[in-house]
Design a protein around this motif. Structure first.
Motif, short mmCIF file in Angstrom:
data_model
loop_
_atom_site.label_atom_id
_atom_site.label_comp_id
_atom_site.label_asym_id
_atom_site.label_seq_id
_atom_site.Cartn_x
_atom_site.Cartn_y
_atom_site.Cartn_z
N THR B 85 -20.14 -45.03 31.24
CA THR B 85 -19.40 -45.70 30.11
C THR B 85 -18.15 -46.53 30.39
O THR B 85 -17.69 -45.65 30.95
CB THR B 85 -19.20 -44.28 28.92
N PHE B 86 -17.81 -47.29 30.04
CA PHE B 86 -16.65 -48.23 30.13
C PHE B 86 -16.04 -47.63 29.23
O PHE B 86 -15.88 -48.15 27.62
CB PHE B 86 -17.22 -49.56 30.04
N GLU B 87 -14.31 -47.61 29.70
CA GLU B 87 -13.63 -47.72 28.62
C GLU B 87 -12.59 -48.80 28.74
O GLU B 87 -11.78 -48.29 30.12
CB GLU B 87 -13.12 -45.77 28.74
N PHE B 88 -11.99 -49.45 27.87
CA PHE B 88 -11.16 -50.49 28.02
C PHE B 88 -9.59 -50.09 26.97
O PHE B 88 -10.10 -49.44 25.73
CB PHE B 88 -11.76 -51.45 27.49
N ALA B 89 -8.32 -50.00 27.62
CA ALA B 89 -7.75 -49.70 26.90
C ALA B 89 -6.60 -50.84 27.34
O ALA B 89 -6.12 -51.18 27.93
CB ALA B 89 -6.62 -47.98 27.48
N TRP B 90 -5.61 -51.17 25.85
CA TRP B 90 -4.69 -52.11 25.83
C TRP B 90 -3.54 -51.42 25.33
O TRP B 90 -3.81 -50.98 24.74
CB TRP B 90 -5.04 -53.16 25.04
N SER B 91 -2.64 -51.64 26.19
CA SER B 91 -0.91 -50.95 25.57
C SER B 91 -0.08 -51.97 25.27
O SER B 91 -0.10 -52.93 26.10
CB SER B 91 -0.51 -49.77 26.25
N ASP B 92 0.06 -51.72 24.17
CA ASP B 92 1.29 -52.95 24.12
C ASP B 92 3.34 -52.66 24.03
O ASP B 92 3.02 -51.06 24.07
CB ASP B 92 0.91 -53.55 22.58
N ASP B 93 3.87 -53.05 23.37
CA ASP B 93 5.31 -52.71 23.92
C ASP B 93 5.61 -51.23 22.66
O ASP B 93 6.60 -50.92 22.69
CB ASP B 93 6.02 -53.84 24.12
N ASP B 94 5.19 -51.84 21.53
CA ASP B 94 5.12 -50.87 20.61
C ASP B 94 4.97 -49.19 20.85
O ASP B 94 4.99 -49.30 19.99
CB ASP B 94 4.57 -51.71 19.50
N GLY B 95 4.25 -49.26 21.49
CA GLY B 95 3.62 -47.93 22.17
C GLY B 95 1.49 -47.77 21.41
O GLY B 95 1.59 -46.33 21.82
N LYS B 96 1.27 -48.76 20.96
CA LYS B 96 0.02 -48.82 20.52
C LYS B 96 -1.28 -49.21 21.55
O LYS B 96 -0.37 -49.38 22.41
CB LYS B 96 -0.20 -49.62 19.38
#
Lengths: 268, 107
Positions: B85-96
């Motif tokens: 499984t490939f897992e992708f994660a995007w994190s932003d400045d709001d901590g989301k």
């Protein structure tokens, strides 16, 4: 001779490592460069075209996803979704993008896809109409157009007063306006392909809308583009869904007859 | 982040194949240099990190900066070694952090 040509084409494709999307690009290109009527696609640089033809690269599809989700979402007092009446959009909506605007006997005006969606929401779903330019309305418009991609534009003027409205649109097209005293025709009929400052003018065809403009950093409707154009020539823009823009939209569909529906497209 | 991320990974691949992975995510990528109508600076809110892992091991990570346009698109290659499984994660400045997963079968 034919075989040689095909061989060259295949070698060309391989040399640049292009895929099926490139073939699609060539098809649209061919359709638009061999006739006098050219899609805005044929004026765009190759990077922008590639973005449009790959559904993962094309950011419009983030909105198409919103539209697809809304299609099956129940909303309003009637407890219906689009799907309850229309079933599978890929079957029932395939000819919408290429045939709108159509005549609306109730308002005695041409009705574009956006207005049709909201009419359906108000009358059949008893739901609140979406705001013009909201993510939901853009998304649904983009979704409906996307299932009819490639169909040639053919907007009939037979019903109601469509003919008269198209004439009104034609008048609008040739009417000088704004501080710069320019009509649509000065740029889009007399100078397509030429530069206006750093921008290449196109024929101003409507087959790619709604479009993801890189400048806007989001999807936008045809009427947003009209407003932008009017603003650029220092003219007072008309409202979204206004009579003036509906007439123009009806007329422009005649100018772009037989161009394939590309929406949602990507433009500079 | 309104829409779900769009991810494209081939469903199947032969062992040793180089596969192409494409991702697109909806984000306004507010630069932090723009001002609102009242002249107040609109706070920066961008995706600052993108990570792709395969079976728990990080295979690609990227730091993003304010010059990246809205709705960032990533395309990269990986060598197919095993099913997983490939897992992708995007994190932003709001901590989301928004995540997505995609399975691949390697034969």
């Amino acid at each position: 001779m034919k075989r040689t040509l095909m061989g060259v084409a295949a070698a060309g494709l391989m040399a640049f490592g292009l895929s099926a999307t490139a073939a699609e690009m060539k098809a649209i290109d061919k359709a638009s460069t061999t006739s006098a009527v050219r899609s805005g696609f044929s004026y765009a640089i190759s990077e922008t075209r590639e973005m449009q033809t790959d559904d993962i690269q094309n950011p419009s599809f983030l909105w198409v996803d919103i539209g697809e989700e809304q299609w099956g979402t129940v909303d309003g007092e009637a407890g219906k979704s689009c799907e309850s009446c229309h079933g599978n959009a890929a079957d029932t909506m395939a000819n919408v993008g290429s045939t709108y605007p159509v005549w609306d006997p109730a308002t005695k005006k041409p009705m574009n896809v956006e207005l049709r969606i909201n009419k359906c929401r108000a009358e059949n779903m008893k739901a609140k109409p979406w705001k013009y330019e909201s993510d939901e309305l853009l998304g649904m418009t983009a979704y409906i157009k996307s299932v009819g991609r490639g169909k040639p534009i053919h907007v009939s003027l037979k019903d109601g007063d469509m003919e008269a409205w198209s004439k009104k649109g034609e008048q609008f097209y040739y009417q000088r306006r704004g501080l710069l005293d320019l009509s649509c025709a000065h740029c889009h009929e007399q100078n397509p392909g030429n530069l206006i400052r750093a921008e290449t003018l196109s024929q101003g065809q409507t087959n790619g809308f709604p479009t993801y403009r890189l400048k806007w950093q989001k999807l936008g409707s045809l009427h947003r583009r009209f407003r932008g154009c009017n603003n650029n020539i220092r003219a007072e823009p008309y409202a979204y869904g206004s009579d003036e823009y509906l007439a123009l939209e009806t007329y422009l569909a005649q100018r772009g007859a037989n161009l394939p529906v590309e929406g949602p497209s990507v433009r500079k | 982040m309104s829409a779900k991320p769009r991810v494209k990974v081939p469903k199947k691949a032969a062992k040793g194949d180089i596969i192409q992975i494409k991702t697109l995510i909806s984000h306004k990528m507010e630069t932090g240099t723009r001002k609102d109508k009242n002249g107040n600076v609109i706070p920066r809110n961008i995706i600052n990190k993108f990570v792709c892992s395969f079976n728990g091991t990080e295979i690609l990570s990227a730091e993003l900066f304010p010059s990246v346009a809205a709705n960032p698109y990533f395309a990269f290659s990986a060598r197919a070694t095993e099913s997983g499984t490939f897992e992708f994660a995007w994190s932003d400045d709001d901590g989301k952090t928004v995540t997505a997963t995609e399975k691949i079968t390697v034969s």
